[in-house]
Design a protein around this motif. Sequence first.
Motif, short mmCIF file in Angstrom:
data_model
loop_
_atom_site.label_atom_id
_atom_site.label_comp_id
_atom_site.label_asym_id
_atom_site.label_seq_id
_atom_site.Cartn_x
_atom_site.Cartn_y
_atom_site.Cartn_z
N THR A 608 -16.13 -62.44 59.27
CA THR A 608 -16.72 -62.81 57.99
C THR A 608 -16.36 -64.24 57.59
N GLY A 609 -17.38 -65.03 57.30
CA GLY A 609 -17.15 -66.39 56.83
C GLY A 609 -16.70 -67.36 57.89
N GLY A 610 -16.84 -67.00 59.14
CA GLY A 610 -16.41 -67.88 60.22
C GLY A 610 -17.44 -68.96 60.53
N ILE A 611 -17.09 -69.84 61.45
CA ILE A 611 -17.99 -70.93 61.83
C ILE A 611 -19.28 -70.38 62.44
N GLY A 612 -19.17 -69.26 63.15
CA GLY A 612 -20.36 -68.64 63.72
C GLY A 612 -21.39 -68.27 62.67
N ALA A 613 -20.95 -67.87 61.50
CA ALA A 613 -21.89 -67.48 60.44
C ALA A 613 -22.78 -68.65 60.06
N GLU A 614 -22.19 -69.84 59.94
CA GLU A 614 -22.96 -71.04 59.58
C GLU A 614 -23.94 -71.41 60.69
N ILE A 615 -23.48 -71.38 61.94
CA ILE A 615 -24.35 -71.83 63.03
C ILE A 615 -25.46 -70.82 63.29
N VAL A 616 -25.14 -69.53 63.18
CA VAL A 616 -26.18 -68.50 63.32
C VAL A 616 -27.22 -68.64 62.21
N ALA A 617 -26.77 -68.93 60.99
CA ALA A 617 -27.71 -69.13 59.88
C ALA A 617 -28.60 -70.34 60.14
N TRP A 618 -28.00 -71.40 60.67
CA TRP A 618 -28.77 -72.62 60.97
C TRP A 618 -29.83 -72.32 62.04
N ILE A 619 -29.44 -71.55 63.06
CA ILE A 619 -30.40 -71.19 64.12
C ILE A 619 -31.55 -70.38 63.53
N SER A 620 -31.23 -69.43 62.67
CA SER A 620 -32.27 -68.59 62.07
C SER A 620 -33.23 -69.42 61.22
N GLU A 621 -32.68 -70.42 60.55
CA GLU A 621 -33.51 -71.24 59.65
C GLU A 621 -34.32 -72.29 60.40
N ASN A 622 -33.74 -72.85 61.47
CA ASN A 622 -34.36 -74.00 62.13
C ASN A 622 -34.97 -73.71 63.49
N CYS A 623 -34.64 -72.55 64.08
CA CYS A 623 -35.13 -72.25 65.43
C CYS A 623 -35.79 -70.87 65.52
N PHE A 624 -36.26 -70.37 64.40
CA PHE A 624 -36.75 -68.99 64.35
C PHE A 624 -37.86 -68.74 65.37
N GLU A 625 -38.77 -69.71 65.49
CA GLU A 625 -39.92 -69.52 66.37
C GLU A 625 -39.54 -69.54 67.85
#
Length: 667
Positions: A608-625
């Motif tokens: 919870t709240g780790g660096i992975g959470a931020e990077i996974v969120a960024w991937i979902s927002e910017n690389c979804f397609e």
Amino acid sequence: MAHSIEATQAISFDRKSYDDQTLLKIYESLIMPRRIEEKMLILLRQGKISKWFSGWGQEAISIGAVNALEQEEYILPMHRNLGIFTGRGLPLERLFAQFQGKKSGFTKGRDRSFHFGTNEHHIVGMISHLGPQMAIADGIGLAHRLNKENKVTLVFTGDGASSEGDFHEGLNIAAVWKLPVIFVVEHNGYGLSTPSEEQFAFKYFTEKGPGYGMEAIRVDGNNVLEVYHTIKTLAEDLRENPRPVLVEAITFRMRGHEEASGTKYVPKSLMETWSLKDPVDNYEKYLEEIGVLSEGVKEKLNKKVKTAINKGLEIAFAEEAIVANTEEELNDIYAPYHQIVIPPGKNTSEKRFVDAISDGLKQSMEKFPNLVLMGQDIGTYGGVFKVTEGFVDLFGKERVRNTPLCESAIIGTALGLSIKGYKAMVEMQFADFVTCGFNQIVNNLAKIHYRWGQHADVVVRMPTGAGVAAGPFHSQSNEAWFFHTPGLKIVYPSNPIDAKGLLNAAIEDPNPYLFFEHKALYRSISDPVPDDYFTEEIGKAKLIKEGNALSIITYGMGVHWALNVSNELEIDADILDLRTLLPWDKEAVKKTVKKTGKIIFLQEDCLTGGIGAEIVAWISENCFELLDAPVMREGSLDTPVPFSPNLEKNFLPKDRFREKIKTLAAY
């Protein structure tokens, strides 16, 4: 009140052998902050400034001190030391622009009032946390000693701030290292509204000096000549015989902590008594009585001061309000620096992870004669992990410094060294212990360049991680605590080559770094590492293994888990080692996402709240397609790190990662 007795005593001035010109210079210097205060209180009521911390009644301390020191000696003031800034000749239009949050102020509108510094005028301003600046003064004092400069540093603190641990740490370091620092405690009776007797159980701060092994002197803080003569005499002595001295200045705050606070909590009789000891009125009357200040000269000096104030205000008010520039805001987070990567030589030798770090640190010490190492037991003992073993013989105790157990003060001292042009490396004995220095890192190191353009050339080495049955306080992965803080750079190597190359690069960079080193890797892995000095690129991830089925994004120990599990399961995986966590390599992440379409992030830190959470969120927002499956992540349990090996194995994510990667591969 702890010092109500002194309030009943009249001020007794003694001009010593100071000539009329000196006395008049002090007078002009003394009325400047008072006349500014008078003006600022009007502007506050008119809504033209947002806040004001008054030093009314305490001006003699600042003015006595600033006139007693040499112009190039550093002073570290606080809220009520307007006289330090005016006494050092700061352009009033810039000072007033600072108060109004204008672009030409010393912080470009990013901080308020006296929360700034200026190397041009040898002033280092405070942060709201009060105590940390005492250690910064230690660092400047240490630089004077290392440079063999006959100079002193003066730092202010208040009686309220003395309750903070930074007060103890700052005094203790200065005493142990015999640093030429004058610690001035403005004993004004209140910490905001809390009186001294509710702050501490002693009466005078002079009682504390002997406990630290230092001299302590008490002065009448409303007597500008007594303050001036005391500080001047001390400074002359300390320049030749370096050591710290505690000066207690007895005074009183005649207005609120800040204007909105008021003074209703102060007994009326106390206010009336102390008003009779007004430092400006009493000094003016004294000069008139001894024939130094005539009515004509007084009128002339006051007119000169008021004219300068009005001119400065006119310029500041004429300046337009700041127009925000997002690019400029982001660019000023870090000190300007363009890394030139130094490639490795051809000669290599087998080095363990710990040896590579030691080798890089040693070569950096050779490359940068202004690099100072500090930490608990890093001297003759070589540190608990023996990274600096033998360094004292090579570089001496001045540059390889054992420290007391005071993480906050040592990080603050490192920042003080940086202000004087040094580089500093601070070794946390264990990354867990950085909690005791957290404030210095996130509020001083991280913000100082953004606030007033001062770089923080400090690397904090962090032996980190679990897997060695060391329990909750020697095993934490705490990199995410700092990942959220703009202004820091965070590096976490996974192998000996990167450990050496990235450490060298971090030391080269004038910005603040947290450099994480996994303890379980120190002596468990080795590689052929280039023998000569080289650097690796900061902010650049490295593809450790290439595959097409899925991508594992990780760092540190996670790289080794990812390799082991992917090989064991024969999964054709891209394994991306981030290496630098802040700033992290978005381009490399997007490239591997585009390649495989299936992503899992692996971290040793709690989930919870780790660096992975931020990077996974960024991937979902910017690389979804680009995705062919849900983005997954795995980390340690959301518990403290347990001691028992079986519990620790269950805590760590490797087994859960093994099952989750099967799910991702089959998706």
